[in-house]
Enzyme design. Sequence first.
Site, PDB file in Angstrom:
ATOM      1  N   VAL A  73      39.429  -1.713  -3.154  1.00  0.00           N
ATOM      2  CA  VAL A  73      40.826  -2.115  -2.974  1.00  0.00           C
ATOM      3  C   VAL A  73      41.465  -1.162  -1.940  1.00  0.00           C
ATOM      4  O   VAL A  73      42.270  -1.546  -1.044  1.00  0.00           O
ATOM      5  CB  VAL A  73      41.769  -2.090  -4.469  1.00  0.00           C
ATOM      6  N   THR A  88      45.706  -1.812 -10.944  1.00  0.00           N
ATOM      7  CA  THR A  88      46.205  -2.368 -12.096  1.00  0.00           C
ATOM      8  C   THR A  88      46.528  -1.504 -13.161  1.00  0.00           C
ATOM      9  O   THR A  88      45.690  -0.714 -13.756  1.00  0.00           O
ATOM     10  CB  THR A  88      45.253  -3.637 -12.672  1.00  0.00           C
ATOM     11  N   CYS A 133      37.099  -5.937 -13.901  1.00  0.00           N
ATOM     12  CA  CYS A 133      38.412  -6.293 -13.975  1.00  0.00           C
ATOM     13  C   CYS A 133      38.735  -7.035 -15.178  1.00  0.00           C
ATOM     14  O   CYS A 133      39.464  -6.840 -15.967  1.00  0.00           O
ATOM     15  CB  CYS A 133      38.971  -7.154 -12.717  1.00  0.00           C
TER      16      CYS A 133
HETATM   17  C1  UGA Z   1      38.725 -10.712 -10.464  1.00  0.00           C
HETATM   18  C2  UGA Z   1      39.605 -11.852 -10.108  1.00  0.00           C
HETATM   19  O1  UGA Z   1      39.211 -12.999  -9.518  1.00  0.00           O
HETATM   20  C3  UGA Z   1      40.586 -11.450  -8.695  1.00  0.00           C
HETATM   21  O2  UGA Z   1      41.937 -12.290  -8.380  1.00  0.00           O
HETATM   22  C4  UGA Z   1      41.327  -9.914  -9.170  1.00  0.00           C
HETATM   23  O3  UGA Z   1      42.070  -9.442  -8.275  1.00  0.00           O
HETATM   24  C5  UGA Z   1      40.186  -9.058  -9.497  1.00  0.00           C
HETATM   25  O4  UGA Z   1      39.326  -9.552 -10.512  1.00  0.00           O
HETATM   26  C6  UGA Z   1      40.684  -7.796  -9.860  1.00  0.00           C
HETATM   27  O5  UGA Z   1      41.428  -7.607 -10.827  1.00  0.00           O
HETATM   28  O6  UGA Z   1      40.923  -6.749  -9.164  1.00  0.00           O
HETATM   29  P1  UGA Z   1      36.280 -10.364  -9.792  1.00  0.00           P
HETATM   30  O7  UGA Z   1      36.312  -9.212 -10.973  1.00  0.00           O
HETATM   31  O8  UGA Z   1      35.916  -9.580  -8.317  1.00  0.00           O
HETATM   32  O9  UGA Z   1      37.911 -10.749  -9.569  1.00  0.00           O
HETATM   33  O10 UGA Z   1      35.338 -11.502  -9.760  1.00  0.00           O
HETATM   34  P2  UGA Z   1      35.469 -13.076 -10.172  1.00  0.00           P
HETATM   35  O11 UGA Z   1      34.972 -13.554  -8.955  1.00  0.00           O
HETATM   36  O12 UGA Z   1      36.816 -13.327 -10.480  1.00  0.00           O
HETATM   37  O13 UGA Z   1      34.286 -13.165 -11.271  1.00  0.00           O
HETATM   38  C7  UGA Z   1      34.467 -12.446 -12.482  1.00  0.00           C
HETATM   39  C8  UGA Z   1      33.379 -12.952 -13.284  1.00  0.00           C
HETATM   40  O14 UGA Z   1      33.397 -14.288 -14.059  1.00  0.00           O
HETATM   41  C9  UGA Z   1      32.054 -12.988 -12.793  1.00  0.00           C
HETATM   42  O15 UGA Z   1      31.128 -12.354 -13.811  1.00  0.00           O
HETATM   43  C10 UGA Z   1      31.546 -14.265 -12.608  1.00  0.00           C
HETATM   44  O16 UGA Z   1      30.112 -14.705 -12.663  1.00  0.00           O
HETATM   45  C11 UGA Z   1      32.303 -14.826 -13.631  1.00  0.00           C
HETATM   46  N1  UGA Z   1      32.668 -16.406 -13.326  1.00  0.00           N
HETATM   47  C12 UGA Z   1      33.518 -16.598 -12.449  1.00  0.00           C
HETATM   48  C13 UGA Z   1      32.223 -17.531 -14.274  1.00  0.00           C
HETATM   49  O17 UGA Z   1      31.510 -17.247 -15.295  1.00  0.00           O
HETATM   50  N2  UGA Z   1      32.653 -18.762 -13.982  1.00  0.00           N
HETATM   51  C14 UGA Z   1      33.529 -18.847 -13.112  1.00  0.00           C
HETATM   52  O18 UGA Z   1      33.826 -20.263 -12.797  1.00  0.00           O
HETATM   53  C15 UGA Z   1      34.171 -17.873 -12.184  1.00  0.00           C
END
Ligand code: UGA
Length: 429
Positions: free
Chosen positions: A11, A118, A253
């Site tokens: 970040v 955050t 997150c």
């Molecule tokens: C998340 C949010 O998407 C960001 O918008 C936010 O800024 C960030 O947290 C933060 O608070 O800094 P991130 O944790 O990097 O981002 O990852 P994501 O891409 O959102 O995925 C999170 C988890 O959900 C992963 O384990 C992924 O595999 C899972 N996921 C995601 C699913 O199981 N299904 C989906 O359809 C999407």
Amino acid sequence: MKLVVLGLGYVGLANVAYLINHGQKNVVAFDQDEKKIALFKAGRFPFKEAALIDNLKKASKKILYSSSSKDIADADAYFVAVGTPNKEDGTADLSFLDSAIEMISKSSKGSRIIIRSTVPVGTAKKIRERLKSFSVISLPEFLAEGRAYEDESSPYRIVIGATHPADFEFIRNLRKTEVNNGTPFYYMSNESAELAKYASNIFLAMKISYINEMARLSEAVGADINDVTLAMGADPRIGHAMLKAGLGYGGSCFPKDGAALLETASHEEVSMLLPKATSAINDTQPLYFFNKIKERFPNLQGVKIALLGLAFKAGTSDLRNATSLLLANLLLAAGAILSAYDPSKEARDAFAAVYPSITLCESKETALQGVETFVIVTEEDEFAHMDEKGLLALMAGRVIFDGRNLYSTHYFHYFEYVSIGRAAVKPTI
Ligand code: UGA
């Protein structure tokens, strides 16, 4: 204008790269960790953020990386992007934030503090009460790991929490590109901006838990969750994003923010059922999938299994709250013999440090050599196009567990294929 960014995770670094790329000439990138600073000065960035690393390398001569408090004196604004991990009880640990604020108070008689981390609702207000000569602006980040620079430079929206019109204007001036390209800007109180960040993350997490719970029903009634989500997502009020059924969400997150939000709610004596259910469903999702493996292999003692994908999601090297860890614990406790692979070397090394008994491999082919079965844990592209004949030659057994539904249920002919929210498919040959 002198700008300081404190806390150089992805970040903070995305913030630094954005400022430099948008004309700022005097940016100090500060972190207390001297080892980190030495690495960055040498142009080494130990994470998978291609665009961010590229931008940082291009701008290397313009960035002053420092761990010396002298370099942060008298800035016009201090961006705070330090980590806010969870304590045991789920509350946010603000010790990094506190020490950053302490440093700022010693480095300047008064300017602006811009909070990117955050933080629990009310944090900005507390800082303002403590440092009366500073403006405190909440500028929550919405960056997903692996695409930090892309999200920082092309945000869906910019949320600014502040009390003085001049502070809103200050951020607008820094983000002129987005003002000009029509990115929505939302001006609100610090409390609203702080809550908007949690509310967004928990909503996204809720979509994932919702679909994972629906996947369990889908399986029970003989539906296919991939078809169900296809139909749902076509409605723009629902959308396709964050509706992929899988092994649950991990990372630094969603789990942390869910726990912190519930702590805030309980402190305020507000009952919140949905965030609670979201996290409870997520906690049981790896176990739900493990039970599928147990059903097929009631005795896992000595069964050779490969784990494909170790990071918390594809395209990263981060193991924080990764599902691979939970699955590995369950499988090892049941006596399975594990090999594992992730495209990221950092992820493999970190995993090896936790599990000395697991054989870490440098390719999926090596990990699959002689195994009875394998589990697809993350949605890496290279796991989505495996050649069936190749698998036959490598593996001893003929069962595949796909924790991310990467294949159509008609893809495999020689293998039994078990996925999520869809009936298991027997081999046809
Ligand atoms: C998340 C949010 O998407 C960001 O918008 C936010 O800024 C960030 O947290 C933060 O608070 O800094 P991130 O944790 O990097 O981002 O990852 P994501 O891409 O959102 O995925 C999170 C988890 O959900 C992963 O384990 C992924 O595999 C899972 N996921 C995601 C699913 O199981 N299904 C989906 O359809 C999407």
